[in-house]
Design a protein around this motif. Structure first.
Motif, short mmCIF file in Angstrom:
data_model
loop_
_atom_site.label_atom_id
_atom_site.label_comp_id
_atom_site.label_asym_id
_atom_site.label_seq_id
_atom_site.Cartn_x
_atom_site.Cartn_y
_atom_site.Cartn_z
N MET A 1 89.48 4.67 -3.39
CA MET A 1 89.67 3.40 -4.06
C MET A 1 90.57 2.51 -3.21
N LYS A 2 90.18 1.27 -3.09
CA LYS A 2 90.99 0.34 -2.32
C LYS A 2 92.20 -0.09 -3.16
N LYS A 3 93.37 -0.11 -2.49
CA LYS A 3 94.57 -0.57 -3.17
C LYS A 3 95.57 -1.06 -2.14
N ASP A 4 96.55 -1.77 -2.59
CA ASP A 4 97.64 -2.33 -1.79
C ASP A 4 97.21 -3.61 -1.08
N LEU A 5 98.19 -4.41 -0.72
CA LEU A 5 97.97 -5.70 -0.08
C LEU A 5 98.55 -5.65 1.32
N LEU A 6 97.75 -6.01 2.30
CA LEU A 6 98.18 -6.03 3.70
C LEU A 6 98.57 -7.46 4.07
N VAL A 7 99.79 -7.61 4.58
CA VAL A 7 100.28 -8.92 4.99
C VAL A 7 100.68 -8.86 6.46
N PRO A 8 99.82 -9.38 7.36
CA PRO A 8 100.22 -9.49 8.76
C PRO A 8 101.36 -10.51 8.85
N PHE A 9 102.42 -10.16 9.55
CA PHE A 9 103.62 -11.01 9.55
C PHE A 9 104.16 -11.17 10.96
N ASP A 10 104.28 -12.44 11.39
CA ASP A 10 104.82 -12.72 12.73
C ASP A 10 106.12 -13.50 12.68
N GLY A 11 106.66 -13.71 11.49
CA GLY A 11 107.92 -14.43 11.36
C GLY A 11 107.76 -15.93 11.19
N SER A 12 106.54 -16.44 11.24
CA SER A 12 106.31 -17.88 11.13
C SER A 12 106.43 -18.36 9.68
N LYS A 13 106.51 -19.67 9.51
CA LYS A 13 106.57 -20.26 8.17
C LYS A 13 105.28 -19.96 7.40
N ASN A 14 104.16 -20.00 8.10
CA ASN A 14 102.87 -19.71 7.45
C ASN A 14 102.81 -18.27 6.96
N ALA A 15 103.33 -17.35 7.75
CA ALA A 15 103.34 -15.95 7.35
C ALA A 15 104.27 -15.73 6.16
N THR A 16 105.37 -16.47 6.12
CA THR A 16 106.30 -16.38 4.99
C THR A 16 105.64 -16.89 3.71
N GLU A 17 104.87 -17.97 3.82
CA GLU A 17 104.12 -18.48 2.65
C GLU A 17 103.14 -17.42 2.16
N ALA A 18 102.46 -16.76 3.07
CA ALA A 18 101.50 -15.71 2.70
C ALA A 18 102.23 -14.54 2.03
N LEU A 19 103.39 -14.19 2.54
CA LEU A 19 104.16 -13.09 1.95
C LEU A 19 104.60 -13.44 0.53
N GLN A 20 105.01 -14.67 0.32
CA GLN A 20 105.43 -15.07 -1.03
C GLN A 20 104.27 -14.98 -2.02
N LEU A 21 103.08 -15.36 -1.59
CA LEU A 21 101.91 -15.22 -2.45
C LEU A 21 101.60 -13.74 -2.69
N ALA A 22 101.71 -12.94 -1.64
CA ALA A 22 101.45 -11.50 -1.77
C ALA A 22 102.43 -10.84 -2.73
N ILE A 23 103.66 -11.27 -2.71
CA ILE A 23 104.66 -10.72 -3.65
C ILE A 23 104.25 -11.01 -5.08
N THR A 24 103.80 -12.23 -5.34
CA THR A 24 103.35 -12.61 -6.68
C THR A 24 102.17 -11.73 -7.11
N TRP A 25 101.20 -11.57 -6.22
CA TRP A 25 100.02 -10.77 -6.55
C TRP A 25 100.36 -9.28 -6.68
N ALA A 26 101.26 -8.80 -5.84
CA ALA A 26 101.65 -7.38 -5.91
C ALA A 26 102.31 -7.07 -7.25
N LYS A 27 103.08 -8.00 -7.76
CA LYS A 27 103.70 -7.81 -9.08
C LYS A 27 102.64 -7.77 -10.16
N MET A 28 101.68 -8.68 -10.09
CA MET A 28 100.62 -8.73 -11.10
C MET A 28 99.74 -7.48 -11.05
N LEU A 29 99.40 -7.04 -9.83
CA LEU A 29 98.50 -5.90 -9.66
C LEU A 29 99.24 -4.56 -9.69
#
Length: 156
Positions: A1-29
């Motif tokens: 079964m597929k699970k967990d969220l993968l967030v590629p992160f390079d330290g950029s502002k765009n990656a931080t925005e993606a991480l913040q969204l992933a945190i929201t979704w990780a809490k919901m899921l």
């Protein structure tokens, strides 16, 4: 079964925005975030002439720790379960390998294991410039074995 969220992160502002969204979704899921930083291999003729493997590895580790430090703080404050990983090599290849948990994968093949979704930031290039220079996010969208969400940087 597929699970967990993968967030590629390079330290950029765009990656931080993606991480913040992933945190929201990780809490919901109620799933874990796998934060992935990919460093270049630096395996060229010139680097081999001047640096040994140990020095290159130490430099990659240093770049890794510098890039993920702000993300680690955000993750610790969020309360979600997380894991931080370092991979060496081509970003697209390493992201897709992590998404499949290192299982061989051919586009179009149905996998039942691996991550549920990749959530990554966009570099913000227009399609022409991204096509000429090569966009990691575009490459991952076309090669990933799971859903990919590209998060643009907001101006807020």
């Amino acid at each position: 079964m597929k699970k967990d969220l993968l967030v590629p992160f390079d330290g950029s502002k765009n990656a931080t925005e993606a991480l913040q969204l992933a945190i929201t979704w990780a809490k919901m899921l109620q799933e874990k975030i796998v934060l992935l930083n990919v460093q270049h291999s630096f395996r060229t003729v010139h680097t081999k002439m001047f640096f040994n493997d140990h020095a290159i590895h130490e430099y990659q580790e240093q770049l890794f720790h510098e890039a993920v430090a702000p993300a680690k703080k955000l993750l610790e404050e969020s309360g979600v379960e997380f894991e931080i990983k370092l991979r060496i090599g081509d970003a697209k290849e390493q992201i897709c390998l992590e998404a499949t948990l290192d299982q061989p994968y051919q586009p179009g093949q149905c996998l039942t294991t691996g991550v549920r979704m990749i959530i990554m930031g966009s570099r913000g290039m227009n399609p022409v410039l991204g096509g000429l220079l090569g966009s990691v996010s575009y490459s991952v969208v076309n090669a990933a074995p799971c859903m990919v969400t590209i998060v643009p940087y907001s101006c807020d």
